[in-house]
Design a protein around this motif. Structure first.
Motif, PDB file in Angstrom:
ATOM      1  N   TYR A 101       1.150  -1.572  -0.375  1.00  0.00           N
ATOM      2  CA  TYR A 101       0.361   0.216  -0.133  1.00  0.00           C
ATOM      3  C   TYR A 101       0.200   1.397   0.442  1.00  0.00           C
ATOM      4  O   TYR A 101       0.926   2.239  -0.634  1.00  0.00           O
ATOM      5  CB  TYR A 101      -0.424  -0.069   1.642  1.00  0.00           C
ATOM      6  N   TYR A 102       1.748   1.293   1.157  1.00  0.00           N
ATOM      7  CA  TYR A 102       3.174   2.905   0.729  1.00  0.00           C
ATOM      8  C   TYR A 102       3.769   2.767  -0.076  1.00  0.00           C
ATOM      9  O   TYR A 102       4.147   3.690  -0.715  1.00  0.00           O
ATOM     10  CB  TYR A 102       3.351   2.409   2.413  1.00  0.00           C
ATOM     11  N   LEU A 103       4.008   1.637  -0.719  1.00  0.00           N
ATOM     12  CA  LEU A 103       5.034   1.485  -2.398  1.00  0.00           C
ATOM     13  C   LEU A 103       4.324   1.899  -3.218  1.00  0.00           C
ATOM     14  O   LEU A 103       4.153   3.271  -4.316  1.00  0.00           O
ATOM     15  CB  LEU A 103       5.118   0.237  -2.890  1.00  0.00           C
ATOM     16  N   LEU A 104       2.546   1.426  -3.722  1.00  0.00           N
ATOM     17  CA  LEU A 104       1.704   2.217  -4.144  1.00  0.00           C
ATOM     18  C   LEU A 104       1.582   3.600  -4.148  1.00  0.00           C
ATOM     19  O   LEU A 104       1.952   4.339  -5.338  1.00  0.00           O
ATOM     20  CB  LEU A 104      -0.100   1.704  -4.072  1.00  0.00           C
ATOM     21  N   LEU A 105       1.369   4.466  -2.673  1.00  0.00           N
ATOM     22  CA  LEU A 105       1.092   5.397  -2.872  1.00  0.00           C
ATOM     23  C   LEU A 105       2.534   6.166  -2.849  1.00  0.00           C
ATOM     24  O   LEU A 105       2.360   7.656  -3.924  1.00  0.00           O
ATOM     25  CB  LEU A 105       0.750   6.081  -1.043  1.00  0.00           C
ATOM     26  N   SER A 106       4.264   6.176  -2.538  1.00  0.00           N
ATOM     27  CA  SER A 106       5.034   6.187  -2.424  1.00  0.00           C
ATOM     28  C   SER A 106       5.121   6.567  -4.106  1.00  0.00           C
ATOM     29  O   SER A 106       5.367   8.139  -4.884  1.00  0.00           O
ATOM     30  CB  SER A 106       6.196   5.789  -2.007  1.00  0.00           C
ATOM     31  N   THR A 107       4.256   5.914  -4.799  1.00  0.00           N
ATOM     32  CA  THR A 107       5.449   5.729  -6.427  1.00  0.00           C
ATOM     33  C   THR A 107       3.951   6.593  -7.201  1.00  0.00           C
ATOM     34  O   THR A 107       4.572   7.746  -7.892  1.00  0.00           O
ATOM     35  CB  THR A 107       4.310   4.056  -7.226  1.00  0.00           C
ATOM     36  N   VAL A 108       2.817   7.024  -6.566  1.00  0.00           N
ATOM     37  CA  VAL A 108       1.960   7.085  -7.193  1.00  0.00           C
ATOM     38  C   VAL A 108       2.711   9.218  -6.930  1.00  0.00           C
ATOM     39  O   VAL A 108       1.912  10.025  -7.710  1.00  0.00           O
ATOM     40  CB  VAL A 108       0.570   7.340  -6.637  1.00  0.00           C
ATOM     41  N   LEU A 109       2.997   9.225  -5.796  1.00  0.00           N
ATOM     42  CA  LEU A 109       3.256  10.474  -5.149  1.00  0.00           C
ATOM     43  C   LEU A 109       4.603  11.092  -6.132  1.00  0.00           C
ATOM     44  O   LEU A 109       4.717  12.433  -6.791  1.00  0.00           O
ATOM     45  CB  LEU A 109       3.524  11.009  -4.136  1.00  0.00           C
ATOM     46  N   ILE A 110       5.796  10.212  -6.112  1.00  0.00           N
ATOM     47  CA  ILE A 110       6.604  10.416  -6.548  1.00  0.00           C
ATOM     48  C   ILE A 110       6.473  10.828  -8.005  1.00  0.00           C
ATOM     49  O   ILE A 110       7.484  11.598  -8.669  1.00  0.00           O
ATOM     50  CB  ILE A 110       7.769   9.705  -6.160  1.00  0.00           C
ATOM     51  N   GLY A 111       5.595   9.600  -8.429  1.00  0.00           N
ATOM     52  CA  GLY A 111       5.722   9.860 -10.114  1.00  0.00           C
ATOM     53  C   GLY A 111       5.176  10.593 -10.637  1.00  0.00           C
ATOM     54  O   GLY A 111       5.584  11.335 -11.600  1.00  0.00           O
ATOM     55  N   THR A 112       3.972  11.396  -9.919  1.00  0.00           N
ATOM     56  CA  THR A 112       3.517  12.521 -10.144  1.00  0.00           C
ATOM     57  C   THR A 112       4.017  13.845 -10.115  1.00  0.00           C
ATOM     58  O   THR A 112       4.514  15.033 -10.828  1.00  0.00           O
ATOM     59  CB  THR A 112       1.751  13.008  -8.869  1.00  0.00           C
ATOM     60  N   VAL A 151      12.439   5.082  -3.932  1.00  0.00           N
ATOM     61  CA  VAL A 151      10.329   5.014  -3.798  1.00  0.00           C
ATOM     62  C   VAL A 151      10.232   3.626  -2.989  1.00  0.00           C
ATOM     63  O   VAL A 151       9.787   4.015  -1.907  1.00  0.00           O
ATOM     64  CB  VAL A 151      10.377   4.831  -4.986  1.00  0.00           C
ATOM     65  N   ILE A 152      10.897   2.551  -2.551  1.00  0.00           N
ATOM     66  CA  ILE A 152      10.483   1.313  -2.425  1.00  0.00           C
ATOM     67  C   ILE A 152      11.354   2.218  -0.480  1.00  0.00           C
ATOM     68  O   ILE A 152      10.621   1.702   0.316  1.00  0.00           O
ATOM     69  CB  ILE A 152      12.332   0.743  -2.609  1.00  0.00           C
ATOM     70  N   LEU A 153      13.013   2.666  -0.376  1.00  0.00           N
ATOM     71  CA  LEU A 153      13.047   3.493   0.681  1.00  0.00           C
ATOM     72  C   LEU A 153      11.569   4.086   1.531  1.00  0.00           C
ATOM     73  O   LEU A 153      10.958   4.214   2.905  1.00  0.00           O
ATOM     74  CB  LEU A 153      13.896   4.227   0.579  1.00  0.00           C
ATOM     75  N   ILE A 154      11.302   4.771   0.761  1.00  0.00           N
ATOM     76  CA  ILE A 154      10.188   5.770   1.347  1.00  0.00           C
ATOM     77  C   ILE A 154       8.903   5.136   1.876  1.00  0.00           C
ATOM     78  O   ILE A 154       8.323   5.705   2.580  1.00  0.00           O
ATOM     79  CB  ILE A 154       9.800   7.188   0.165  1.00  0.00           C
ATOM     80  N   ALA A 155       8.711   4.357   0.588  1.00  0.00           N
ATOM     81  CA  ALA A 155       7.236   3.397   1.208  1.00  0.00           C
ATOM     82  C   ALA A 155       8.292   2.611   2.588  1.00  0.00           C
ATOM     83  O   ALA A 155       6.442   2.677   3.958  1.00  0.00           O
ATOM     84  CB  ALA A 155       7.241   1.988   0.345  1.00  0.00           C
ATOM     85  N   TRP A 156       9.042   2.281   2.497  1.00  0.00           N
ATOM     86  CA  TRP A 156       9.523   1.709   3.815  1.00  0.00           C
ATOM     87  C   TRP A 156       9.373   2.262   5.453  1.00  0.00           C
ATOM     88  O   TRP A 156       9.245   1.816   6.149  1.00  0.00           O
ATOM     89  CB  TRP A 156      11.083   1.159   3.566  1.00  0.00           C
TER      90      TRP A 156
END
Length: 167
Positions: A101-112, A151-156
């Protein structure tokens, strides 16, 4: 949920991998092999968090499959795919949904953020390329693959903040 030494080990690994990924745009296979070895050790020393049941491999398998497709489409690097596959083996079964869940959020936020940054930074070039229907130039304005380990680090880190009371 997760013992703090395991959380810290994964955190330190992600910091080192992220640094290398930013610096070289590559994640060496060594990290995937380290994760596989660590998973084998964790099966023995922390069986209450790790097991060989199919559920433990659900996200890893999905990342292996999806990562391979994304690699073929030149969207994700091979090292990112392999690392994600083995990284999720280190995540205790009970936390895999939350980390995903946090990986998806991080990916969307950073990608955006990167999409907006590239759009604004290349605005005039984009407008001119769109006017003359130059798709190659439009694509060049958005760069290539970006380092995914941060991005994985931010999610972690985000996941760690959400469960900090359980440490």
């Amino acid at each position: 949920m997760i013992p703090w030494p395991i959380y810290i080990f994964i955190l330190l690994e992600l910091i080192v991998v992220s640094y290398g990924d930013i610096k070289t745009n590559k994640i060496p296979n060594l990290w995937s092999f380290l994760n596989l070895g660590a998973f084998a050790v964790l099966l023995l020393v922390a069986p209450q968090y790790y097991s060989l049941e199919p559920q433990a491999f659900m996200y890893s398998g999905a990342f292996l499959f999806v990562g391979f497709i994304l690699f073929l489409l030149n969207i994700m690097g091979g090292g990112d795919s392999k690392f994600l596959f083995t990284f999720f083996l280190l995540v205790p079964i009970g936390l895999q949904d939350r980390v995903f869940y946090y990986l998806l959020l991080s990916t969307v936020l950073i990608g955006t953020f990167l999409l907006i940054q590239n759009t604004l930074g290349n605005w005039n070039t984009l407008v001119n390329a769109l006017k003359i229907k130059d798709i190659k130039t439009v694509k060049s304005c958005f760069g290539t693959k970006f380092s995914y380990a941060p991005v994985i680090l931010i999610a972690w880190l985000w996941m760690g903040l959400s469960i900090r009371a359980t440490f």
